[in-house]
Design an enzyme around this catalytic site. Structure first.
Site, PDB file in Angstrom:
ATOM      1  N   GLU C  29      -5.931  -5.270   2.345  1.00  8.14           N
ATOM      2  CA  GLU C  29      -6.723  -4.604   1.320  1.00  8.14           C
ATOM      3  C   GLU C  29      -7.262  -5.637   0.335  1.00  8.14           C
ATOM      4  O   GLU C  29      -6.466  -6.408  -0.228  1.00  8.14           O
ATOM      5  CB  GLU C  29      -5.847  -3.565   0.593  1.00  8.14           C
ATOM      6  N   LEU C  58      -7.440   1.579   3.198  1.00  6.13           N
ATOM      7  CA  LEU C  58      -6.211   1.553   2.408  1.00  6.13           C
ATOM      8  C   LEU C  58      -5.088   2.256   3.176  1.00  6.13           C
ATOM      9  O   LEU C  58      -4.823   3.446   2.955  1.00  6.13           O
ATOM     10  CB  LEU C  58      -6.492   2.257   1.073  1.00  6.13           C
ATOM     11  N   GLU C  60      -1.291   1.034   4.940  1.00  4.52           N
ATOM     12  CA  GLU C  60      -0.374  -0.050   5.279  1.00  4.52           C
ATOM     13  C   GLU C  60       0.205   0.054   6.684  1.00  4.52           C
ATOM     14  O   GLU C  60       0.438  -0.971   7.344  1.00  4.52           O
ATOM     15  CB  GLU C  60       0.762  -0.118   4.253  1.00  4.52           C
ATOM     16  N   GLN C  82      -0.544  -5.693  -0.210  1.00  4.27           N
ATOM     17  CA  GLN C  82      -0.962  -6.114  -1.555  1.00  4.27           C
ATOM     18  C   GLN C  82       0.208  -6.391  -2.500  1.00  4.27           C
ATOM     19  O   GLN C  82       0.162  -7.339  -3.286  1.00  4.27           O
ATOM     20  CB  GLN C  82      -1.899  -5.073  -2.143  1.00  4.27           C
ATOM     21  N   PHE C  83       1.244  -5.588  -2.406  1.00  5.40           N
ATOM     22  CA  PHE C  83       2.488  -5.822  -3.141  1.00  5.40           C
ATOM     23  C   PHE C  83       3.626  -5.361  -2.239  1.00  5.40           C
ATOM     24  O   PHE C  83       3.460  -4.412  -1.477  1.00  5.40           O
ATOM     25  CB  PHE C  83       2.531  -5.020  -4.444  1.00  5.40           C
ATOM     26  N   ILE C  87       4.886  -1.998   1.036  1.00  7.04           N
ATOM     27  CA  ILE C  87       5.147  -2.423   2.415  1.00  7.04           C
ATOM     28  C   ILE C  87       5.921  -1.353   3.186  1.00  7.04           C
ATOM     29  O   ILE C  87       5.965  -1.368   4.411  1.00  7.04           O
ATOM     30  CB  ILE C  87       5.931  -3.761   2.402  1.00  7.04           C
ATOM     31  N   HIS C 129       5.571  -2.623  -8.533  1.00  9.07           N
ATOM     32  CA  HIS C 129       4.940  -3.929  -8.366  1.00  9.07           C
ATOM     33  C   HIS C 129       5.929  -5.075  -8.551  1.00  9.07           C
ATOM     34  O   HIS C 129       5.523  -6.219  -8.711  1.00  9.07           O
ATOM     35  CB  HIS C 129       3.788  -4.099  -9.369  1.00  9.07           C
TER      36      HIS C 129
END
Ligand SMILES: Cc1ncc(C[n+]2csc(CCOP(=O)(O)OP(=O)(O)O)c2C)c(N)n1
Ligand SMILES: Cc1ncc(C[n+]2csc(CCOP(=O)(O)OP(=O)(O)O)c2C)c(N)n1
Ligand SMILES: [Mg+2]
Ligand SMILES: [Mg+2]
Lengths: 325, 356, 325, 356
Positions: C29, C58, C60, C82-83, C87, C129
């Site tokens: 992403e 978008l 995962e 992305q973070f 995941i 995050h």
């Protein structure tokens, strides 16, 4: 007092609680008419109707995520994931939501849900049907992870899990679903969710296990007794949060510990137990803490699965070495 | 070859880009929107715009953390808040300040949240609404459980869940659509299509002509509405919510608007976005559009405009003061609310931390 | 030889390898025009084109699952999540597919992919995050888990990860993305994926850590040196499979071990390290093995995150206690 | 309100329930299906039916484990195998014996797999096809990577991925549809709608009228075909594959058939399924339908039928013998193929196991 197998006890606990608590609902794939692929939910739909016991579309993230929503509305969902190998798609909902709803809202919304799944190997099942990845869940703050090892404990622990105000991952050792029957008073008595069960008192060594592996562990204890080794056997039962006190007291008494688990060795729950002892009970140790476990491999397809699962002989050998240390 | 199913997707708009309303004020009133409502629409949108501006300023000066503004989304967010009943449940994303404020969430609660304090999600009024949701689209599954609970209890309540254009690509979004359709649940899905998912434009998010057509995969109706047109948004939402409440099942509304700001304060949209596109979008934005309409039709006076502006600013300032005056929680709060009762292991860890 | 931050080293490694190996593709992403939200993939699309460096929808699970497909076709996907907090939706594809494709097909199909994700706390980020759940991945047989702790190691380890014929979860400590710069010869030299790095030799105690926590661990070692305690510091770096030899040798020398990690304590990677020592190095121990770690709580929202992360003072205190034992 | 998008879903059939073909044999030949092809269709379907029967018998006598038969799905599975080119890639579920056999997988390889030996997935011929896939719909994501690789390398190859009616409820299914549409990938999705997902009927799986319409959420065309009609399946698949190969992007085919057997040998469908429904389904099944057509139109002789039956039985028996003669792998094989090179820790664990 009826005789029950472990799977029948699971069924009885759900049936009991649905009878006394209207807010309990049961959902999952094939839990309705079919009563679950292992019959865990047999007859529940007939007893409690299609709204309270319902088949979902085939979608595990949905099953877990909608349970979060049901729980936020004050219901008590008991959701089935058909096999532990299919729980991973629900992992995001467990770790991001179920485990955090109470914390994120400072107690305003809570998540009293149970996610049941048959787990473990040894039944000659197809790929992905023999997983034992309880360690992954035991690392998630905010949930409980519970694994029964007998019909009576399955009954009492599942009742406790359903009544618990927080999310519980309840893993059922399918290899012993029908291995033994015992008398279970279907009386609605729950068991505590924060203590281990000491299944056998002993003074020479502490054997810790959970789920189906207690079968081999108890057999090993018998074999060891014949050799004059007096093993204490602990059923961990509540994997998360873990009951450190019982473990540390036992090891303080025996000075030795072998942990038996069918999960992959590295990073398993056995590692956490070992670390607890190495951190808080080191001085009581007379010998290394040994893990008898599955390998750091994929559970092989079933022709070789017996070579993956710990055997009585392996436990006995490990204990003997520890005793001779 | 025989045709076995047919679908179509419609687009609707009431107040167009030139601030022309395509229905009369009388008709509007008949559909539940009066003159005062229009002014209240404006007030809420302006309040949120001022709140957003303030929040960004607070972030820039280090008094809150990363902030996701709803600049450009005021119309659809306000319409959701206005059309929902108090007993309904709202399931937000993270860009829904307007809706939450209308639901009862205090602005200081929102600031607490963005200021890194989870007490902000302990809503004191709208106690059944879900907290902000960061993992994209995962909230959609929650809406299914909530809608199912309403149906199980035979309550005439509706769940409204929002997600972005990016969110429509996630599996959770679709699993939820499918479940809502299967059980005919009282849920309204609102896709706030602001054209961007951080740097990924709508065109790279999906090959679909519309996002509304995603509802077809759930087996129910989806439609588009001009998301910059608060009147159109309101009317469409009211219909969808009434229909869901009446037991007619789920509905999806794609509200087409534009993210006028950066994705969050941590983003710099100029890296990936055309200035011309942004400039055009500003010409279509919802607050000015409604204001123009109100002014051109003499539905609001200069004085009213000023006093609304001032009231909103004061309300925002007051909330900021309350926020800034809030003391940080005690360290023990980290350990609280993990479980209803703190387990022994956590008590030990807390004790350890407190003696250090 | 250019000076690089850790994030620049990550970028340089990908750029280098894309230049010499056509089969490397980068996806995720915002990795294209935007160059990633942390700029890890900055400029790669301009250099290598929109087909080899591409934004995904978008999703995962898709990102990971399509990487499995790309890899099965002989490509080498380097996918960004992305973070780490996002995941989990990809976890099913990691544990059911990426980690098993080689095994399930007896080597016919393989999965040479890298899943990169920024991880860890301490940057005042929003909810989800600041995750550090590396233990969950370290329990999955068939994958590697790698965490760099300096620009040079990030460069060499990421190159190795991309070249490795098996799937690698590569976790980047975002707190130190830009904390320090160092000279990194952008020469395509990879580092080994099966050994720890001993960052500091010492004789009194072994400190083991990984990722951003090495910052505090090294500072603690300095503080301890002033008190006359000579700490050896090991950067675990390759979390899975783990390099037992280096750990056991060090503890054999020092007799003491403190493990520093920002993950939740129970069931973390620190537990595995502790268990390894308790199993294979117990006799070398002079004191309990202590874990200085995050709590068994959700990472709190950022106002309190410093109270969650281990501090230099906590490490020093823990070491002092171990030394006094 | 303006209509901005329109979709329709078609259903097609060539050989109907009464074994009437709605196109002439000449037309069929012009579309690539000759007399010999029809006989080969029959041969493959029969082979698989015999294989299935044998596999169930092997399970009942403990010589393989749980088995998922494709009874009732022979037509669509055969059509997939016949229309794919050798260089295409097939991404199966777990009920696709017919397709795999046509792709080159040996029946003894299939038996090895069901017998609990992963060497069965080390296909010796179709080396790029994916192995059987058990976690429902997860294979769809793999097809995206494969299709993307074809596009990246500008190869005129197609990925064909199958899943069941139940599989269409999974997020992975939809994330894949959306990605295929976004990148216009050369992928054909085949939904084998056999009406049941274990005990859950199609009607409880989705509120959608058709499963073909799920493709609309991916932004491309979906259509239904009679999955018991091998000629219709073949024609539709050929079209879809040709179109994907020509660069026209993805396609979804919902093949409507019926799971005539239990879900697997571990299931007992009589617990949840009406006998009458099953009886009706047997009247529509594909093998008898094609046979009737061939016989009624004198396209096959009694002698040919017999010899095909015998050849198939012999082939199945030969594969069973080979399977039964295969020795179990060494214990070390558990540790092999975990990584290209066995790490030190695994070597230690293997050594420990071998000394015990
Ligand atoms: C599961 C998940 N993946 C990635 C992210 C990181 N992320 C935050 S916002 C965002 C884009 C969201 O776009 P959209 O759904 O259109 O909502 P918008 O921000 O435009 O309101 C991404 C990728 C996330 N929060 N959750
Ligand atoms: C992710 C996942 N969840 C659950 C299962 C258990 N399971 C195996 S087959 C099946 C039903 C599948 O139905 P469908 O997709 O229609 O395929 P069919 O079996 O009818 O071919 C289920 C629930 C699984 N294999 N994978
Ligand atoms: Mg958006
Ligand atoms: Mg099916």
């Amino acid at each position: 007092m009826p005789e029950m197998t472990l799977i029948e006890a699971v069924n009885a606990a759900m049936s009991y609680e649905m009878g006394v608590d209207e807010s309990v609902v049961v959902l999952g794939e094939d839990v309705g008419t079919n009563g679950g692929v292992f019959r865990a939910t047999d007859n529940l739909q007939q007893q409690y109707g299609e709204m309270r016991v319902f088949d979902t579309p085939l979608a595990e993230s949905l099953i877990c995520g909608m349970s979060v929503g049901l729980a936020a509305q004050g219901l008590k969902p008991v959701a089935e994931i058909q096999f532990m190998g299919f729980i991973y798609a629900a992992f995001d909902q467990i770790i991001c939501h179920a485990s955090r709803m109470r914390n994120r809202t400072r107690g305003r919304l809570t998540c009293p849900m149970v996610l049941r799944a048959p787990y473990g190997g040894g039944i000659h099942a197809p790929e992905h049907h023999s997983e034992s990845t309880e360690a992954i869940f035991a690392h998630v703050p905010g949930i409980r992870v519970v694994i029964p090892s007998s019909p009576a404990r399955a009954y009492g622990l599942l009742l406790a899990a359903i009544r618990d105000p927080d999310p519980v991952v309840f893993l059922e050792p399918k290899r012993i679903y029908r291995a033994q029957s015992e008398m279970v008073a279907d009386d609605g008595q729950a068991l505590p969710l924060d203590v281990c069960f000491t299944l056998r008192q002993g003074s020479d060594i502490t054997l810790i296990s959970w789920g189906a592996m207690l079968l081999e562990t108890m057999q090993a204890a018998d074999a060891l007794a014949e050799r004059g080794i007096d093993a204490e056997v602990i059923d961990l039962a509540t994997i998360k949060p873990i009951d450190k006190a019982t473990i540390l007291q036992s090891v303080e008494k025996t000075g030795r510990c072998v942990i038996v688990s069918e999960a992959a060795k590295s990073g398993g729950v056995a590692a956490e137990i070992s670390a607890i002892i190495a951190e808080e009970g080191l001085t009581t140790l007379l010998a290394p803490i040994v893990r008898v476990s599955g390998h750091d491999t994929v559970m092989p397809m079933f022709k070789l699965e017996q070579k993956y699962m710990p055997s009585v002989a392996q436990i006995v050998t490990a204990v003997s070495k520890v005793m001779e240390f | 070859m025989e045709t076995v199913a047919k679908f179509d997707i419609s687009y609707s708009q009431s107040l167009n880009v030139s601030a022309q309303l395509n229905i009369s004020l009388e008709q509007l009133a008949a559909r539940g929107i009066n003159h005062e409502d229009l002014i209240e629409f404006y007030r809420t949108m302006l309040l949120v715009r001022i709140f957003d501006t303030k929040a960004i300023a607070l972030q820039r000066t280090g008094r809150i953390g990363t902030y996701a503004s709803c600049l450009g989304q005021e119309a659809i967010s306000t319409a959701i808040g206005n059309t929902m009943a108090a007993e309904d449940v709202f399931i937000p994303g993270y860009r829904d300040a307007a809706t939450l404020i209308l639901r009862g969430t205090k602005m200081e609660e929102l600031l607490l949240y963005w200021g890194g304090d989870s007490r902000g999600m302990n809503f004191s009024i709208n106690t059944q609404d879900l907290p902000y949701n960061v993992p994209i689209a995962s909230q959609c599954c929650h809406s299914i459980g909530i809608g199912y609970a309403f149906k199980l209890r035979q309550q005439p309540r509706v769940a409204v869940v929002v997600c972005g254009d990016g969110g429509t690509s996630e599996g959770d979004f679709y699993e939820s659509l499918n479940a809502a359709g299967t059980w005919n649940l009282p849920i309204v899905f609102v896709v706030i299509n602001n054209q961007w998912a951080i740097s990924v434009p709508r065109s790279k998010q999906s090959g679909c002509k519309t996002l509304a057509q995603k509802a077809i995969a759930g087996g129910f109706k989806g439609e588009q509405v001009d998301g910059n047109d608060i009147i159109g948004c309101h009317l469409k939402l009211q219909q969808a919510i009434d229909s869901a409440r009446a037991g007619n099942g789920p509905h999806l509304i794609e509200a087409i608007c534009y993210r006028l700001g950066d994705h969050t304060t941590a983003d710099d949209a100029s890296r990936y976005r055309d200035a011309a596109e942004l400039e055009q979008a500003w010409k279509e934005e919802p607050v000015a559009r409604l204001k123009t309409f109100l002014v051109e039709n003499q539905l609001i006076t200069e004085q009213q405009l000023e006093s609304i502006q001032q009231q909103c600013s004061e309300a925002v300032e007051a909330s900021v003061e309350k926020y800034l005056a809030t003391e940080t929680e005690a360290v023990s709060s980290i350990f609280e609310h993990m479980y209803q009762e703190m387990p022994a292991g956590l008590r030990q860890q807390l004790a350890q931390l407190e003696t250090q």
